[in-house]
Design a protein around this motif. Structure first.
Motif, mmCIF file in Angstrom:
data_model
loop_
_atom_site.group_PDB
_atom_site.id
_atom_site.type_symbol
_atom_site.label_atom_id
_atom_site.label_comp_id
_atom_site.label_asym_id
_atom_site.label_seq_id
_atom_site.Cartn_x
_atom_site.Cartn_y
_atom_site.Cartn_z
ATOM 1 N N ASP A 258 2.172 20.879 -7.656
ATOM 2 C CA ASP A 258 3.164 20.313 -6.737
ATOM 3 C C ASP A 258 3.681 19.006 -7.344
ATOM 4 N N VAL A 259 4.854 19.077 -7.952
ATOM 5 C CA VAL A 259 5.445 17.896 -8.573
ATOM 6 C C VAL A 259 6.075 17.031 -7.480
ATOM 7 N N GLN A 260 5.620 15.781 -7.386
ATOM 8 C CA GLN A 260 6.059 14.863 -6.335
ATOM 9 C C GLN A 260 6.655 13.600 -6.940
ATOM 10 N N PRO A 261 7.465 12.862 -6.154
ATOM 11 C CA PRO A 261 7.981 11.578 -6.664
ATOM 12 C C PRO A 261 6.839 10.660 -7.069
ATOM 13 N N GLY A 262 7.000 9.978 -8.202
ATOM 14 C CA GLY A 262 5.921 9.154 -8.720
ATOM 15 C C GLY A 262 6.238 7.679 -8.799
ATOM 16 N N ALA A 263 7.309 7.247 -8.130
ATOM 17 C CA ALA A 263 7.686 5.832 -8.198
ATOM 18 C C ALA A 263 6.567 4.926 -7.702
ATOM 19 N N ARG A 264 5.789 5.409 -6.716
ATOM 20 C CA ARG A 264 4.707 4.596 -6.169
ATOM 21 C C ARG A 264 3.377 4.870 -6.856
ATOM 22 N N GLY A 265 3.376 5.763 -7.841
ATOM 23 C CA GLY A 265 2.154 6.074 -8.555
ATOM 24 C C GLY A 265 1.149 6.795 -7.680
ATOM 25 N N SER A 266 -0.119 6.668 -8.034
ATOM 26 C CA SER A 266 -1.186 7.180 -7.173
ATOM 27 C C SER A 266 -1.733 6.016 -6.357
ATOM 28 N N VAL B 95 0.816 -1.213 0.000
ATOM 29 C CA VAL B 95 0.000 0.000 0.000
ATOM 30 C C VAL B 95 0.851 1.265 0.000
ATOM 31 N N MET B 96 1.968 1.264 0.726
ATOM 32 C CA MET B 96 2.664 2.517 0.980
ATOM 33 C C MET B 96 4.115 2.571 0.510
ATOM 34 N N LEU B 97 4.767 1.446 0.336
ATOM 35 C CA LEU B 97 6.218 1.472 0.125
ATOM 36 C C LEU B 97 6.662 1.002 -1.254
ATOM 37 N N ARG B 98 5.990 0.043 -1.824
ATOM 38 C CA ARG B 98 6.469 -0.612 -3.038
ATOM 39 C C ARG B 98 6.290 0.280 -4.266
ATOM 40 N N SER B 99 7.273 0.259 -5.149
ATOM 41 C CA SER B 99 7.197 1.020 -6.400
ATOM 42 C C SER B 99 6.289 0.304 -7.394
ATOM 43 N N LEU B 100 5.829 1.061 -8.386
ATOM 44 C CA LEU B 100 5.001 0.468 -9.434
ATOM 45 C C LEU B 100 5.807 -0.582 -10.200
ATOM 46 N N PRO B 101 5.143 -1.634 -10.675
ATOM 47 C CA PRO B 101 5.843 -2.679 -11.436
ATOM 48 C C PRO B 101 6.106 -2.245 -12.878
ATOM 49 N N VAL B 102 6.894 -1.174 -13.034
ATOM 50 C CA VAL B 102 7.243 -0.656 -14.355
ATOM 51 C C VAL B 102 8.749 -0.419 -14.392
ATOM 52 N N PRO B 103 9.351 -0.348 -15.559
ATOM 53 C CA PRO B 103 10.784 -0.067 -15.635
ATOM 54 C C PRO B 103 11.120 1.334 -15.113
ATOM 55 N N HIS B 104 12.208 1.442 -14.389
ATOM 56 C CA HIS B 104 12.744 2.718 -13.898
ATOM 57 C C HIS B 104 11.683 3.593 -13.229
ATOM 58 N N PRO B 105 10.990 3.078 -12.219
ATOM 59 C CA PRO B 105 9.918 3.870 -11.585
ATOM 60 C C PRO B 105 10.427 5.142 -10.916
ATOM 61 N N GLN B 106 11.719 5.188 -10.556
ATOM 62 C CA GLN B 106 12.261 6.374 -9.893
ATOM 63 C C GLN B 106 12.253 7.597 -10.809
#
Length: 849
Positions: A292-300, A46-57
């Motif tokens: 407000d541009v925020q990190p998007g590794a975890r998506g919405s 729910v809160m920590l894992r990145s999206l299952p896509v290449p280079h989510p950072q």
């Protein structure tokens, strides 16, 4: 390394020689490790894992990742969602993103007909996501079959009747048949061709949601018939339809700060170009917006807002359960170490060093921890299924998508937890039992005796029991507080009767209705449902109750002069005749809105008590005028009544100023409505007739979904029930483990003191005195633990007070309940060893050592 393998083999032999001890220790650790692993797996997803896509950072979110739904109007400060025209401008004037996409922040579940599937010709439901053409390119997703969208689909409206389906949907509906490509899926009245399949494990950009079908954004009217969410608002930037999440992939070398600065320059230029000829005040409001541009590794996320706080709390609680489990096993190891003292002394006498013994014992504890960790993983896999169901229920999502499979992250967490537990329950007992005085033990004729040192040899055991009691008290208090909070919420008066009340929404735009005929449609539906047998009364409103829909505008009030910068907003709703009498909301002053308020005459309004107290301060408001001052919505209303405050979207909400206007003489277009139907008896008996009445009124309207008011209120409490269920389970588990710990230490104490007890009984001591002494000793340990746990629990309650309703920091009922439960369990756990001690045969006891 050779010594390690030797210790390992010896440890395995020793554990195999004591299967009862090993089984109890492993099961105890499995409960603690398994519960922690299960909760962490949900927290991680729910809160920590990145999206299952290449280079989510490389991803960045331009909107609020936790926001879902839609808003009409404007928003100052950081924008939570964007309009499509705003996304287009930012995409076309972008200098910092290699790709950008927009996605509908709502995941509607729609009826579809699927050609080529085993259910062909039958209507079924599917979750549909509208996305812009560069969605898959931005996420760098390559289809498992077929092809994905390209920016070409954004060129013309209604021209791209193609869809991409999920791998799970492909497997479930088409059995992974490649022939599914090229088949048609009909959504509403539009047939779409399947052109691609997403790879396994891909669920999109939103954690907790799993679209079945992705549709090009330009097909918006096929998904939302009668609505136009793509065109720029004709009312300017202060009246827009904001509904999109926007995510971009940063160009190489671009930082978030640089992206934020660049995007806001472009956004400000867009606002300046559209500001038009607004007044100075409206111009300031229109320009007071930013991205407000925020990190998007975890998506919405559809879950973070609902589950973030509860999961953090539960992680703390389950960590406390692990501490209790470790204390239990540590006590078992202490007792086992005492029984093995002659073995240790013999090894020391033969030249082994103390650290060699400690290493051997730590190896055995590591073996126990590893066995507990393996069993904990098995237990966690079962618990995760149960947790997923509970999370789905509390989040109000029928098919929640969370990646809870065992992977390297979970194995690393479990391994780290296992090592930590080995240290927690193994190090102190290992150091304690190897501090030996060789001479007395070598002279002893009984293994396990130290010449009468008794409990002085085991003070650490008592400390561990005290710690268990303190931690158990905290968990029981948490359980008691959650139960009490939920009970208090259940006692909240809504301001109306929730029983025998049905609600359903109709969507005229989806049925092809526009303009003034919508109001006429509302009246026709009202007339039909009012004469249904079993219906006591019926009314209608725009927002409905507990629908999470809300309207509001700035206002001016006749006779009220606001202070500089004072908030002049009020909530709004449009209602039908007899709304308050149907709902059972008391009329405090004046009258309610009725048939006389229909038509095109003067706008009349009823206000609630919060409005009356805020703006009239006790003066009679009847006949006074209130004006909606929002640009594009100017309208004067005459106050004709005051009604009591009520709950509209949450049992926790505080009453805010609210205005009720006439739905059949609206101040602006009302494109949807919720009907509230009061029945005489069982609402279920009326539901079929309601559906039939709506269809007879207009066959073009979509089928209605009927809710009971009680059901909607219950759904609003799902998060509280989620916390209550799990905290209660952890409290019970803590109580069981604490009782086992108490029983173990007192049983061991009695066994160690058998000879002393026998001497006392031989000298004339009463069995009742022996019984009382053991019970007093048990209760003393519990009282000390309670005394330590109470202030810690009070501090913990203060930290989570925002999650509790109607309770103080030190709720006496919850604390008393926890203390009484612990004392009761302690009395039972201590009674059995005490009873055994009081029945000791002195002659047998004297021969014990």
């Amino acid at each position: 390394m050779q010594n390690f393998w030797q210790d390992l083999r010896y440890g395995m032999r020793m554990l195999a020689k004591s299967p009862g001890f090993t089984l109890i220790a492993v099961l105890t650790l499995a409960l603690g490790i398994g519960a922690n692993t299960a909760i962490f797996s949900v927290l991680d997803s729910v809160m920590l894992r990145s999206l299952p896509v290449p280079h989510p950072q490389e991803l960045a979110v331009l909107t609020d990742p936790d926001e879902h739904g839609s808003h009409f109007g404007s928003q100052t400060g950081d924008r939570s969602l964007l309009a499509y025209s705003e996304f287009e401008y930012l995409r076309d004037h972008n200098q910092v993103f290699s790709q950008m996409f927009a996605a509908d922040s709502v995941l509607p579940e729609l009826e579809v007909t699927i050609a080529g599937s085993s259910h062909y010709g039958q209507k079924e439901t599917a979750r549909v996501r509208l996305v812009s053409g560069n969605y898959f390119d931005t996420l760098e997703i390559r289809p498992a079959a077929g092809k994905a969208f390209t920016p070409e689909v954004d060129r013309a409206r209604g021209a791209s009747r193609i869809v991409v389906i999920s791998y799970a949907f492909w497997k479930q509906r088409f059995d992974l048949n490649p022939a599914a490509l090229g088949q048609n899926i009909q959504i509403h009245n539009t047939a779409f061709e399947i052109v691609g399949v997403t790879p396994p494990g891909f669920f999109g950009e939103t954690v907790g949601e799993a679209p079945d079908i992705w549709v090009p954004m330009m097909m918006e009217q096929a998904i939302y018939p009668g609505k136009d969410y793509l065109s720029p608002s004709t009312q300017g930037i202060l009246n827009q339809y904001m509904w999109l999440q926007v995510i971009g992939r940063l160009k190489s070398g671009v930082t978030l700060d640089q992206a934020k600065a660049s995007v806001n320059v472009a956004f400000k230029n867009m606002l300046e170009s559209k500001i038009g000829t607004l007044s100075a005040n409206d111009r300031r409001t229109g320009l007071d917006q930013r991205i407000d541009v925020q990190p998007g590794a975890r998506g919405s996320s559809a879950l973070h807002g609902k589950l973030g706080q509860p999961l953090k709390l539960l992680m703390v609680l389950v960590g406390l359960v692990l501490l209790i489990a470790c204390a239990n096993v540590a006590n078992l190891l202490l007792a086992r170490g005492e029984a093995r003292q002659k073995e240790f002394v013999m090894r020391l006498a033969m030249g082994a060093g103390h650290w060699r013994l400690i290493r051997q014992l730590l190896t055995e504890t590591l073996l126990l921890a590893m066995l507990g960790g393996i069993a904990g993983i098995v237990l966690a896999q079962w618990a995760e299924v149960l947790l997923l169901r509970m999370v789905s229920a509390q989040a109000g999502i029928s098919a929640i998508q969370l990646n809870l499979r065992l992977d390297a992250r979970m194995l690393a967490f479990t391994l780290g937890l296992t090592l930590l537990t080995a240290i927690l329950f193994g190090l102190v007992p290992s150091l304690h039992v190897t501090r030996l005085n060789l001479s007395p033990i070598l002279k002893s004729t009984n293994t396990g005796s130290t010449g009468g040192t008794g409990l002085q040899r085991l003070p650490i055991g008592k400390l561990l029991v005290i710690a268990q009691v303190a931690v158990s008290l905290i968990l029981l208090v948490a359980a008691g507080l959650s139960v009490r909070s939920l009970a208090r919420l259940g006692e909240v008066h809504l301001g109306y009767d929730r029983e025998n009340l049905l609600l359903f929404r109709i969507d005229p735009l989806a049925g092809g209705y526009k303009g003034p005929v919508i109001t006429h449609l509302y009246q026709q539906v009202m007339e039909r449902i009012s004469v249904i047998p079993g219906v006591r009364a019926a009314t209608v409103s725009h927002n409905g109750l507990f629908s999470h829909a809300e309207s509001g505008d700035p206002i001016s009030v006749e006779g009220f002069t606001p202070k500089q910068g004072e908030d002049m907003d009020s909530a709004f709703d449009h209602i039908g005749p007899g709304y308050f009498s149907t709902m059972g909301i008391p009329i405090v002053m004046g009258r309610e809105l009725g048939p006389q308020d229909m038509g095109n005459g003067i706008h009349t309004a009823v206000i609630n008590q919060a409005f009356e107290q805020r703006f009239f301060g006790g003066a009679n408001p009847i006949g006074r005028h209130v004006r909606d001052t929002y640009p594009g919505n100017p309208a004067d209303m005459e106050v004709v009544g005051v009604v009591a405050d009520a709950k509209y979207n949450s049992l926790r909400e505080k009453s805010v100023p609210r205005i009720y206007a006439a739905l059949f003489n609206p101040m602006w277009d009302q494109n949807s409505a919720v009907y509230e139907v009061r029945t005489y008896a069982d609402p279920a008996a009326v539901s079929m007739a309601l559906r039939q009445a709506v269809q007879e009124t207009s066959t073009s309207l979509p089928p209605i979904t009927i809710h009971t008011m009680s059901g909607l209120v219950d759904e609003s409490l799902q998060t509280d029930r989620f916390i209550e269920n799990l905290s209660g389970a952890f409290g019970v588990l803590a109580l069981v483990l604490a009782s086992i710990g108490l029983y173990s230490i007192m049983a061991y104490t009695v066994a160690r003191r058998t000879r002393d007890i026998g001497i006392r009984l031989a000298l004339g001591a009463e069995p009742g005195n022996v019984l009382r002494q053991v019970l007093v000793e048990t209760l003393a340990l519990v009282l000390i633990g309670v005394a330590i746990g109470v202030p810690v629990a009070v501090g913990g309650t203060y930290l989570v007070r925002s999650m509790l309703y109607g309770l103080g920091v030190a709720d006496p009922v919850a604390f008393t309940f926890a203390a009484v439960m612990l004392l009761s369990v302690a009395a039972l756990a201590g009674f059995l060893p005490a009873r055994r001690a009081s029945r000791v045969d002195p002659m047998v006891a004297l021969r014990y050592e």
